[in-house]
Design an enzyme around this catalytic site. Structure first.
Site, PDB file in Angstrom:
ATOM      1  N   GLY A  16       0.816  -1.205   0.000  1.00 45.76           N
ATOM      2  CA  GLY A  16       0.000   0.000   0.000  1.00 45.76           C
ATOM      3  C   GLY A  16       0.847   1.251   0.000  1.00 45.76           C
ATOM      4  O   GLY A  16       2.068   1.198   0.142  1.00 45.76           O
ATOM      5  N   ASP A  22       4.995   4.717   2.124  1.00 45.65           N
ATOM      6  CA  ASP A  22       4.565   3.440   1.560  1.00 45.65           C
ATOM      7  C   ASP A  22       4.560   2.371   2.644  1.00 45.65           C
ATOM      8  O   ASP A  22       5.332   2.432   3.601  1.00 45.65           O
ATOM      9  CB  ASP A  22       5.505   3.012   0.427  1.00 45.65           C
ATOM     10  CG  ASP A  22       5.441   3.969  -0.754  1.00 45.65           C
ATOM     11  OD1 ASP A  22       4.354   4.517  -1.008  1.00 45.65           O
ATOM     12  OD2 ASP A  22       6.481   4.168  -1.417  1.00 45.65           O
ATOM     13  N   ASP A 128      -9.400  12.758  10.200  1.00 45.59           N
ATOM     14  CA  ASP A 128      -9.574  12.047   8.921  1.00 45.59           C
ATOM     15  C   ASP A 128     -10.370  10.763   9.145  1.00 45.59           C
ATOM     16  O   ASP A 128      -9.933   9.662   8.781  1.00 45.59           O
ATOM     17  CB  ASP A 128      -8.225  11.742   8.277  1.00 45.59           C
ATOM     18  CG  ASP A 128      -8.358  11.425   6.784  1.00 45.59           C
ATOM     19  OD1 ASP A 128      -9.429  11.731   6.201  1.00 45.59           O
ATOM     20  OD2 ASP A 128      -7.408  10.886   6.193  1.00 45.59           O
TER      21      ASP A 128
END
Length: 415
Positions: A16, A22, A128
């Site tokens: 991902g 990363d 978020d």
């Protein structure tokens, strides 16, 4: 050539990526277990991983908070090693054809409110809240929801005095526009109320399959944010929640009524959904929609395989009565999988027997199942926010089909 991190973790394939780094699959060589390894180039313009790891460490010990195994620098990279978790709620939502049952939404809501409450109790807001940032556990923890990605988290009060940050305006949108609160769209500094309002939109997203402000076209990102904001503000809560229990509208109205520095009544919001759960006659068996779908898929595949084997056996031994009804016990192991015995019981208990989609005798063949590797994130859990029996799910999250399990992390996850 074998790549190692921290002299203990073997770096594997990339699973991902996000705007802040990363994520790779890794192996803890000493413990012989898989981990998730997040890398960030030290030369990046705005390094975030060190800050995020510090927030994770402050959160350690909470229910559904990822456990950090190691942090440090390795060559040109900042590194954070975490335990491996299962798929995100967005992955599972797609697996379930982008629609969750009311029972699943309420089971999730209960845990998600608790995760947000815990973060707030540690003096931070998440900023978020979205389906990608909630992951299910693996194995014994397969029924538990974990919250990840503190790349955008912010301290909203002083840890010692609890002095709240000041009210400000003209702030840029931080987070994901689809789930952002109206005040966030208006440029107002975020606080606890905004995390909870975002969760309200996530729950309606799970109910509806999509939100009215999705798919809007615009020439620029700023124009798109403006269109989303306009649509969100012009859609009354009662219209958004039409056709669903009034508790969802009550939840959103409550969140929008909070003042900037108000402490939300988390217990009231949890109880709102728990009362609805009980009125609907649901059971806290922690069988989610994806468990039932996988269960049915296993049964159909097994039945077809058993019938094929029985036909072949009858052709080979037409006079042998023992050849009839031979159980399908042989199964070829897939490369890259490991056979495990699920920790959750596969036979119905007193409170799950009525919902069992198959007879008890067939369940014994489910005792050994293949578990594919899942997307990375950590594990740490307690049962304090589970009001029901968490060990009664018939299939764990780790047993969902490979099209979800091996899909890796969405590009928006783990900033």
């Amino acid at each position: 050539m074998e790549l190692r991190v921290g002299n203990r973790y073997r770096l594997g394939r990339k699973i991902g990526s996000g705007s802040f780094g990363d994520i790779y699959l890794g192996t803890d060589i000493a413990a012989a277990e898989e981990v998730a390894i997040k890398l960030e180039c030290v030369k990046t313009k705005h390094p975030q991983l060190h800050i995020e790891s510090k927030i994770y460490k402050m959160m350690q010990g909470g229910v559904g908070i990822p456990t950090i195994k190691w942090c440090g620098a390795e060559g040109d990279y900042n590194v954070m090693v975490m335990e491996l978790l299962g798929p995100s709620l967005e992955d599972l939502f797609n697996f379930c054809s982008r629609k969750f049952s009311l029972k699943t939404v309420l089971l999730l809501a209960d845990q998600m409110i608790s995760r947000i409450e815990y973060i707030h109790s540690k003096n931070f807001i998440h900023r978020d809240v979205k389906p990608d940032n909630f992951l299910m556990g693996l194995g014994k923890k397969g029924n538990l929801v974990y919250i990840i990605d503190f790349g955008l988290a912010k301290k909203y009060r002083d840890a010692r005095t609890h002095q709240h940050i000041p009210y400000r305006e003209n702030k840029n949108l931080t987070g994901t526009a689809r789930y952002a609160s109206i005040n966030t769209h208006l440029g107002i500094e975020q606080s606890r109320r905004d995390d909870l309002e975002s969760l309200g939109y996530v729950l309606m997203y799970f109910n509806l399959g999509s939100l009215p402000w999705q798919g809007l076209k615009a020439a620029t990102k700023r124009q798109k944010y403006e269109r989303i904001s306009e649509k969100k503000m012009s859609t009354p809560i009662e219209v958004l929640c039409k056709g669903y229990p009034s508790e969802f509208a009550t939840y959103l109205n409550f969140c929008r009524s909070l003042r900037f520095d108000d402490k939300p009544d988390y217990s009231y919001l949890r109880q709102l959904f728990r009362n609805l759960f009980h009125r609907q006659g649901f059971s806290y068996d922690y069988v989610f929609d994806w468990n039932m779908l996988k269960f049915g898929a296993n049964r159909a595949a097994e039945d077809a395989e058993r019938e094929r084997r029985e036909r072949e056996e009858r052709l080979r031994h037409p006079r042998n009565p023992a050849a009839r009804g031979l159980p399908s016990t042989a199964s070829g192991r897939l490369r890259g999988t490991q056979e495990v015995t699920p920790s959750t019981p596969l036979t119905p208990t007193s409170h799950t027997a009525n919902t069992s989609p198959r007879p008890v005798s067939g369940m014994e063949r489910e005792r050994k199942v293949s578990m594919r590797l899942h997307r990375g994130a950590p594990v740490n859990v307690s049962s304090s926010d589970l009001t029901g029996r968490q060990e009664t799910s018939r299939m764990s999250t780790s047993q969902i089909p490979s099209r979800v399990a091996s899909s890796g992390l969405p590009s928006t996850v783990h900033r």
